[in-house]
Design a protein around this motif. Structure first.
Motif, PDB file in Angstrom:
ATOM      1  N   MET A  38      12.651  32.948  32.806  1.00 47.90           N
ATOM      2  CA  MET A  38      12.875  33.900  33.424  1.00 47.90           C
ATOM      3  C   MET A  38      11.806  33.934  34.768  1.00 47.90           C
ATOM      4  O   MET A  38      11.889  34.067  35.744  1.00 47.90           O
ATOM      5  CB  MET A  38      12.995  35.385  32.953  1.00 47.90           C
ATOM      6  N   THR A  57      23.870  33.860  32.870  1.00 46.90           N
ATOM      7  CA  THR A  57      22.493  33.721  33.112  1.00 46.90           C
ATOM      8  C   THR A  57      21.770  33.578  31.711  1.00 46.90           C
ATOM      9  O   THR A  57      20.853  33.622  31.552  1.00 46.90           O
ATOM     10  CB  THR A  57      21.695  35.037  33.495  1.00 46.90           C
ATOM     11  N   TRP A  63      18.880  31.210  31.453  1.00 47.93           N
ATOM     12  CA  TRP A  63      17.709  31.851  32.082  1.00 47.93           C
ATOM     13  C   TRP A  63      16.833  32.277  31.076  1.00 47.93           C
ATOM     14  O   TRP A  63      15.562  32.400  31.374  1.00 47.93           O
ATOM     15  CB  TRP A  63      17.975  33.183  33.143  1.00 47.93           C
ATOM     16  N   ARG A  64      17.170  32.557  29.801  1.00 43.88           N
ATOM     17  CA  ARG A  64      16.367  32.962  28.895  1.00 43.88           C
ATOM     18  C   ARG A  64      15.383  31.896  28.740  1.00 43.88           C
ATOM     19  O   ARG A  64      15.708  30.906  28.396  1.00 43.88           O
ATOM     20  CB  ARG A  64      17.101  33.361  27.500  1.00 43.88           C
ATOM     21  N   ALA A  95      20.827  39.282  35.770  1.00 44.79           N
ATOM     22  CA  ALA A  95      20.983  39.000  34.369  1.00 44.79           C
ATOM     23  C   ALA A  95      21.935  39.976  33.478  1.00 44.79           C
ATOM     24  O   ALA A  95      22.766  39.686  32.621  1.00 44.79           O
ATOM     25  CB  ALA A  95      19.793  38.549  33.721  1.00 44.79           C
ATOM     26  N   ASP A 154      16.491  40.521  36.953  1.00 46.35           N
ATOM     27  CA  ASP A 154      16.980  41.367  35.686  1.00 46.35           C
ATOM     28  C   ASP A 154      18.188  41.775  35.761  1.00 46.35           C
ATOM     29  O   ASP A 154      19.187  41.935  35.030  1.00 46.35           O
ATOM     30  CB  ASP A 154      15.805  42.327  35.285  1.00 46.35           C
TER      31      ASP A 154
END
Length: 83
Positions: A31, A24, A27-28, A17, A14
């Protein structure tokens, strides 16, 4: 891996990100897979060392690290100082 360790890896991802949002974006939605990969690849190292390396990277580097970059930061931190 314990629930606490999983939570700590999620927190590190986190933070990455948040520090590198443009890098990032992909990455959504993935995760959980990102956290699993990082935990698998860095799980042999002491978690406090990994957390410190991530924090150091965020503080000093303009780009998102690769897993190998974090290993390198840890290696440098524990390498003997030449005499």
């Amino acid at each position: 891996m314990s629930t606490t360790d999983s939570t700590r890896f999620l927190d590190m991802i986190d933070r990455l990100a948040l520090a590198y949002p443009e890098a990032t974006f992909g990455w959504r939605g993935a995760m959980e897979r990102v956290v699993t990969l990082w935990a698998e690849q860095l799980g042999d190292l002491p978690l406090p060392a990994v957390e410190a390396a991530v924090q150091r990277w965020i503080a000093t580097q303009p780009k998102l690290p690769h897993i190998s970059d974090i290993r390198g930061v840890i290696q440098q931190a524990v390498a003997p100082v030449p005499s």
